[in-house]
Design an enzyme around this catalytic site. Structure first.
Site, PDB file in Angstrom:
ATOM      1  N   ASN A  57       1.634  30.837 -19.010  1.00 45.15           N
ATOM      2  CA  ASN A  57       0.620  30.010 -18.354  1.00 45.15           C
ATOM      3  C   ASN A  57       1.291  29.048 -17.371  1.00 45.15           C
ATOM      4  OD1 ASN A  57      -1.391  30.954 -20.431  1.00 45.15           O
ATOM      5  ND2 ASN A  57      -0.050  29.737 -21.736  1.00 45.15           N
ATOM      6  N   GLU A  60       9.950  33.507 -19.247  1.00 43.96           N
ATOM      7  CA  GLU A  60       8.655  32.885 -18.946  1.00 43.96           C
ATOM      8  C   GLU A  60       8.733  31.985 -17.720  1.00 43.96           C
ATOM      9  OE1 GLU A  60       6.273  34.163 -20.439  1.00 43.96           O
ATOM     10  OE2 GLU A  60       7.390  35.088 -22.081  1.00 43.96           O
TER      11      GLU A  60
END
Length: 874
Positions: free
Chosen positions: A292, A325
């Protein structure tokens, strides 16, 4: 089981080719006549009652006159909807299509081209598995606590807000949350303001996000703490539940290192003002971390480091996952694939980049050798009949979750590594920078990347990339001859296809970049195999390694004479080439392309001072052969003796007690050797593990942190009822969210079927925790696939209730994939036909292929290996 819906039967696929929206044709389940610009979202969660209310105002642009607005919405109750500031438009008729996961807002007349705002109020549910908005419970000394998080990839934002929930539709987001005053709310952007409200609540408003896809939106709420550091103009943070922030230091230090390096690599500064890593208790059967934008979600067993219980493997995993990530913040978030066909653009690139970051900051970990293992994991899947291309046609949401596999991640990583080696590091980086800059805040397809790299490199990258991403399978490069002439070695190469289960398959064709190097040479020679054949000239007359450095995505098959020469010179090979030769010989042997016992000659040739990665690879190979011998006591006894003679001396040199200052790779090797020797039933290792387990109460040093998990697993694997009960009692009493799930998982690994049945019964209760039961079932299947698969099918509704929605089409089939029973093939096929949508059968096909291959290996290859062991008196 609950089935993922198939959009194809409910809503026609549309293709976009409008200059108003974007150029590439892309799959969609929504009409392309409207484009969202902004979401103004307010959430009011009721954590105790697992429900929430929401209000969202969506600013959008009508591109073609239409009387309806079609949004994705799943499991939501729409209360009201109005078109703000538009006279003459009554409240729309609202129609929910559960199967299609859509909400249609129908007006009495068409909306002309222009800009509008649709205000929607609605209600939703908070789940207990990692999908949509979900709750995770954990224990504290003062009682149970509950925290909330979101997981929207791939298609689960629609469970929390009506939206255009496809990656192609990018918009900005303003998020507000009405939450308890004593809790911390987290989203992608920093908090802009907090306003106290009545009854102990507050309204938290977050700054407006950049333009992004819905699957990257995040919201979290709980009793959290946050540690931060300012890096350039970005506030880097780690968020953990209260009491655990002291375990976040290593993750914070790592993120602070990684961020500026990625800034420089991409030549585009990270564009958000903050970047948090959020640690959450529990686990998922689908993922461990999610990128995210500005709010990376990670299960805490992959983010928090406690020196009292964590190992060197944990430390490396934290760094590598963070690197992966954080790479997504550019490759995936700033530039996003237009549709899930190109998921690999996100995951393959981030997997490759994690290695580059690790190589820069931790060269002592030898990440290039980890990349060899990753490539081999992809090849293992890619060589089966059930494989698929890297770029695969995705038409339904049911198919999307099937795409998150080793082909997407590890093959994507390997292909990028091969292309970087072909173009050169600087040219590759220049192409990537061009791609990122040109497509920031937009969407792309794979060819956009190839065009940018090809322009920077001045080499025909696209033809190679298409061969390796648009068609499935693994090339096989045969070294047909190597002749020394005038101080040079002339190689004759041919290209076929490596397949594990289709010996008569007509090979596909590839443009294959090949690097070859003589053992006395400093640098390799490059060639491109085109049309199935190539000649190479390598300086010197020393033995030649093809695929030098192992950057190529292919298997290499040498003639018997050339293989023997390399085996005799094994100690002179570079570590990556040692690993590559071990892997190629074992896999080609099991496929019937060379004697399957050849790899044992290499295992005996490994020098004592070989890199820890090489010895770990050797241990994993011995363990895999032992597992193939399941059910054949003679074969397993011979392999146990082999392991004791060749692996236990390595462990004896290392010892069971970690030495101060030893490399992390040595500590990891120690654990790998104990794991393998324990697995194959080595009596010396089992006895020592049991001794240390018994001594742990009076001597805390008996089980050092780096071996805690390893020793416990060996003990649990060979547990009797008394030992199983002792572990169960320890699990029930444990309050650490890092340790408690591990102990429950250990209850499921026993060889004893009676204990496994006890573990399965326990997994179906609430005792282990709602996210741990499924992992216990998975761990049990590693030892008893037939028993566990039958159990799961008999209890499929209850089992699937413990699994993320995104993993349900894959979970039960995966339990049977380790079977060697021919009856399992029919069982898997029957289960898939009855319970999984026809367009989401990839997991069933993969499991069936794995079972069929294992049966063939046991029948045709293991007898040859057994004969070799007998000849060599094992």
């Amino acid at each position: 089981m609950l089935r993922l819906p198939s959009f194809v039967s409910c809503l026609a696929l549309t293709l976009v080719a409008s200059s108003t929206v974007a150029a590439p044709l892309q799959t969609s389940q929504l009409p392309r006549d409207i484009r969202p610009d902004h979401y103004d979202l307010t959430l009011t969660p009721d954590a105790q009652n697992l429900s929430f209310t929401g209000q969202v105002g969506i600013d959008f642009e009508v591109l073609t006159p239409t009387p309806r607005v079609v949004l994705n919405a799943a499991d939501l109750e729409i209360v009201t909807a109005t078109l703000a500031g538009r006279r003459g438009f009554a409240a729309p008729k609202i129609t929910l299509d559960t199967a299609a996961q859509t909400a249609t807002f129908e007006f009495t007349k068409a909306l002309p081209v222009g800009r509008y705002r649709l205000d929607i109020s609605y209600k939703g549910k908070i789940g207990t598995q990692a999908t949509g908005l979900f709750a995770l419970d954990y224990d504290e000394a003062s009682g149970k606590r509950r925290a909330l998080y979101t997981q929207f990839e791939d298609s689960y934002a629609r469970y929390v807000l009506p939206s255009w929930d496809e990656p192609f539709y990018k918009a900005t987001f303003s998020v507000k949350a009405d939450v308890p005053a004593g809790e911390m709310a987290v989203s992608n952007m920093p908090v802009a303001s907090e306003t106290a409200e009545k009854s102990g609540r507050k309204l938290v408003s977050f700054a407006t996000s950049p333009k992004m896809s819905t699957y990257l939106l995040f919201f979290g709420l709980g009793e959290f703490e946050r540690a931060t550091r300012k890096i350039r103009n970005v506030e880097v943070g780690v968020i953990a539940k209260k009491g655990d922030i002291d375990k976040a230091g290593y993750a914070l230090d790592s993120a602070a290192q990684i961020l500026p390096w990625l800034d420089d690599y991409f030549a585009v500064p990270y564009p958000l003002p903050k970047l948090d890593n959020i640690a959450a208790p529990g686990r998922s059967q689908f993922f461990s971390a999610m990128e995210n934008w500005g709010a990376i979600f990670t299960f805490e067993n992959t983010l928090l480091f406690d020196p009292a219980i964590s190992s060197e493997s944990d430390k490396q995993r934290i760094f590598v996952v963070e690197a992966h990530e954080m790479a997504h913040q550019w490759f995936g978030n700033l530039v996003t694939m237009a549709w899930w066909d190109d998921l690999w653009l996100n995951e393959g690139f981030a997997s490759w980049m994690e290695g580059r970051v690790t190589e820069h900051f931790h060269p002592e970990w030898d990440p290039a050798l980890d990349a060899v293992n990753s490539r081999d994991a992809a090849m293992s899947l890619d060589a089966l009949a059930s494989t698929h291309p890297v770029v695969q046609k995705i038409e339904t949401v049911a198919q999307i979750s099937q795409a998150f596999d080793a082909i997407t991640y590890q093959k994507g990583q390997a292909v990028i590594g091969m292309l970087e080696a072909y173009t050169g590091t600087e040219a590759w980086r220049a192409g990537v920078r061009k791609y990122i800059k040109a497509n920031s805040y937009g969407n792309t397809v794979s060819d956009d990347l190839w065009a940018a790299v090809e322009a920077a490199a001045g080499k025909p990258v696209t033809a190679i990339a298409h061969d390796f991403t648009l068609q499935p399978g693994v090339p096989l490069i045969r070294v047909e001859s190597a002749a020394c002439k005038n101080g040079q070695t002339e190689l004759m190469l041919s290209q076929g296809e490596y397949t594990k289960d289709r010996p008569n398959k007509t090979p596909l064709g590839w443009h294959v970049p090949v690097l070859a190097r003589g053992l006395d040479a400093a640098t390799p020679v490059a060639a491109l195999v085109v049309g199935g054949r190539a000649e190479m000239t390598v300086p010197g007359c020393a033995p030649v390694v093809v695929n030098a450095g192992q950057s190529g995505y292919y298997r290499t098959l040498y003639t018997p004479g050339l293989f023997k020469t390399l085996a005799a010179n094994f100690a002179r090979l570079a570590p990556a080439d040692q690993m590559g030769l071990l892997s190629d010989s074992s896999n080609l042997g099991l496929a019937g392309l060379q004697p399957p016992s050849d790899v044992f000659d290499l295992l005996r040739a490994i020098p004592a001072d070989a890199k820890p990665h090489v010895w770990s690879r050797a241990a994993s190979l011995v363990q895999s052969f032992y597992d193939y011998g399941e059910g054949n006591a003679g074969q397993q006894a011979a392999l146990r003796k082999f392991a004791g003679q060749y692996l236990r001396p390595v462990l004896d040199r290392l010892g069971w007690t970690p030495r101060a200052g030893e490399p992390d790779t040595v500590a990891i090797l120690r654990g790998d050797l104990i794991t393998t020797l324990g697995r194959v039933g080595d009596p010396v290792v089992i006895a020592e593990a049991r001794r240390r387990f018994a001594a742990r109460v009076s001597d805390p040093a008996a089980i050092p942190p780096s071996l805690r998990r390893t020793i416990l697993r060996v003990v649990a694997l060979h547990a009797d009822q008394a030992t199983w009960t002792a572990i169960h009692e320890a699990a029930a009493q444990e309050t650490s969210a890092l340790i408690r799930p591990e102990l429950y998982n250990l209850l499921a690994v026993a060889k004893d079927e009676t204990l496994t049945r006890q573990a399965l019964a326990l997994a179906m209760t609430d005792e282990p925790g709602v996210t741990t039961g499924a992992s216990m079932i998975r761990w049990a299947a590693a030892e008893h696939p037939d028993l566990v698969f039958d159990f799961a099918v008999a209890n499929k509704d209850a089992v699937n209730a413990k699994v993320d929605v995104s993993a349900r089409t894959r979970f039960i089939p995966s339990l049977g994939a380790g079977s060697s029973d021919p009856a399992m093939i029919a069982k898997l096929r029957s289960y898939g036909e009855a319970n999984i949508p026809a367009d989401a059968q990839q997991s069933v096909k993969t499991a069936i292929a794995a079972v069929a291959y294992r049966i063939d290996v046991r029948k045709t290859r293991m007898p040859v290996i057994a004969a070799w062991l007998a000849r060599n008196k094992f």
